[in-house]
Scaffold this active site. Structure first.
Site, PDB file in Angstrom:
ATOM      1  N   LYS A 112       9.131   9.789  -3.097  1.00  0.00           N
ATOM      2  CA  LYS A 112       7.735   8.992  -3.299  1.00  0.00           C
ATOM      3  C   LYS A 112       7.982   7.848  -4.058  1.00  0.00           C
ATOM      4  CE  LYS A 112       5.528  13.107  -2.137  1.00  0.00           C
ATOM      5  NZ  LYS A 112       6.556  14.235  -2.035  1.00  0.00           N
ATOM      6  N   ASP A 113       8.728   7.417  -4.809  1.00  0.00           N
ATOM      7  CA  ASP A 113       8.924   6.108  -5.357  1.00  0.00           C
ATOM      8  C   ASP A 113       9.085   5.051  -4.452  1.00  0.00           C
ATOM      9  OD1 ASP A 113       8.769   7.030  -8.196  1.00  0.00           O
ATOM     10  OD2 ASP A 113      11.154   7.798  -8.138  1.00  0.00           O
TER      11      ASP A 113
END
Ligand SMILES: *Cc1c(COP(=O)(O)O)cnc(C)c1O
Length: 462
Positions: A112-113
């Site tokens: 998700k980063d």
């Protein structure tokens, strides 16, 4: 290029508007009006380039006038500067024709980063130009929330409120959300499951009075900017294995269908992807839908891969939109039926279209643990439970085409399940080793929309 809703009736938006808005006003999700293609020569030229350069080439056609070329390159550079690996998304060989794409070297140790760090940069650049403030509200099964809080903490034009299901996220995930000290980040523990949280967020977006009063913005995986950022590593990994001259396949541990849908966009852009394999845990609505054509919700059963404990898979709507030849009315009708009856039947034509692109597999809890143990024993690779599900499903789809399985989180994010299965305790990277000593700050609330809205209104920084 402009952005259109999957349900066909919301106003068309620019990239900047679509990014800041999230959910469309007709309840749909934004998509580009056409998907640009890259020539084989352009794709070939990515070989040997940095992740940031590839990111620029892949995403530039979608950005329009929102940022200048130089500014966009600066935002990309800033987004990935905090990653713990120079390659950003390194590829590791597991078996003769099977590779693992490690997407867990970002600040919160999950893929998700990749999207959230870039979204944080783009929001900041856009809002500081216009002088506006927004309130970001998101639902998380664990990783989105920590990534969002990490990306937006301390930004003065943004308050971020993250709803997570109380007691159903790992301790590392929870602490990543509850320990930041910046006053613009707010963790909210809701009594319910992920779908409860996601439904509350959707209801807030559909409450136009509230939406406009707090200037609501969304960064859940429905945000087009997030999907777009995830398209990049399909290109970077495939090119390193010989694309466009050689096709590749991908297996993707899947929950909300955002990550694998990014693979579909890469394919539409011209990357030769043979199969996109959906890997699910026991919450297998997507596997059942692709097998039977019936998209039917059941209750969520908590698992050791909590980031995939989902029964309403938001981004699947985008896949349906393309499967129904961009017929927004058909998509809207199916989504109405999902809401009123808990399911719908995919038409035969659309189902065939989906099956031409996607394969799928489902993995039980016992198989997940067995794969964690086997991968550590035989390949020396400590997998998080989500990644183990991907590797397990990929085994059934290995052939002459190289298979790339996405490793979506670092094993240290799920230490209990990993230790129980492998006997090996995965250490946190050194930069996080005081996580368990920091104070936590969280508001617990019942599954009550009005109560959640009050917490948000009262919590906005001013
Ligand atoms: C979010 C997440 C997934 C599921 O990704 P989707 O885009 O929701 O399908 C899988 N694994 C991990 C570790 C995640 O955080």
């Amino acid at each position: 290029m402009h952005y259109v809703s999957t349900r066909g009736t919301a106003p068309h938006l620019t990239f900047e508007e679509a990014m800041l808005t999230g959910l469309a006003r007709d309840g749909g999700l934004y998509l580009p009006s056409e998907v640009p293609t890259l020539t084989p020569a352009t794709i070939k030229a990515m070989a040997g380039k940095s992740y940031e350069e590839i990111a620029y080439t892949v995403m530039r056609p979608y950005i329009g006038e929102t940022f200048t070329d130089a500014q966009f390159m600066d935002l990309i550079t800033a987004a990935y500067a905090g990653f713990g690996h120079d390659a950003r998304a390194p590829l590791v060989q597991m078996a003769p024709n099977h590779f693992l794409l490690e997407l867990f070297h970002g600040p919160t140790l999950a893929f998700k980063d990749f999207a959230m760090q870039l979204i944080g940069q783009m929001f900041q650049a856009s809002l500081s130009r216009s002088g506006e403030r927004v309130t970001i509200v998101g639902a998380t099964s664990g990783d989105t929330g920590s990534a969002a809080i990490e990306a937006f903490r301390g930004l003065d034009a943004v308050d971020v409120f993250i709803l997570y299901p109380h007691g159903r996220v790992s301790e590392v995930q929870r602490r990543q959300m509850t320990t930041p000290t910046e006053s613009n980040v707010h963790a909210i523990a809701v009594d319910g499951d992920f779908d409860t949280c996601q439904a509350a967020v959707k209801d807030m977006f559909n409450d136009f009075e509230f939406r406009d009063a707090v200037k609501l913005a969304g960064v859940n995986s429905i945000n087009w900017g997030r999907v777009l950022a995830q398209v990049v590593y399909y290109f970077s990994s495939a090119v390193s294995l010989g694309a466009p001259d050689r096709p590749v396949s991908f297996t993707v541990p899947t929950g909300n269908f955002g990550d694998i849908f990014a693979g579909f966009i890469a394919k539409k852009m011209g990357l030769p992807i043979e199969k996109l394999v959906v890997a699910t845990n026991q919450n297998d609505i997507l596997h059942r839908a692709l097998e039977t054509g019936g998209y039917v919700t059941q209750g969520v059963q908590p698992s050791i891969s909590p980031s995939m404990d989902i029964q309403v898979s938001s981004n699947f709507e985008r896949a349906l939109y393309f499967a129904y030849d961009c017929d927004g009315a058909a998509v809207a009708q199916q989504m109405e039926q999902l809401k009123s009856e808990g399911g719908f039947k995919i038409s035969q034509g659309a189902l065939e279209g989906l099956r031409a692109v996607y394969a799928s597999g489902r993995v039980s809890e016992a198989q997940t643990s067995a794969m964690i143990s086997r991968a550590f024993g035989e390949m020396g690779e400590l997998l998080c439970p989500h990644s183990a599900i991907g590797v397990e499903v990929a085994q059934d789809h290995l052939g002459t085409t190289p298979m790339i399985t996405l490793a979506t989180a670092h094993p240290a994010k799920f230490p209990d399940a990993v230790t129980a299965a492998s006997g090996e305790h995965p250490p946190l990277p050194a930069r996080m080793d005081d996580l368990f000593d920091r104070d936590e700050r969280v508001t617990r609330v019942a599954n009550d929309l009005a109560a959640i809205q009050k917490i948000i209104k009262d919590g906005i920084s001013a």
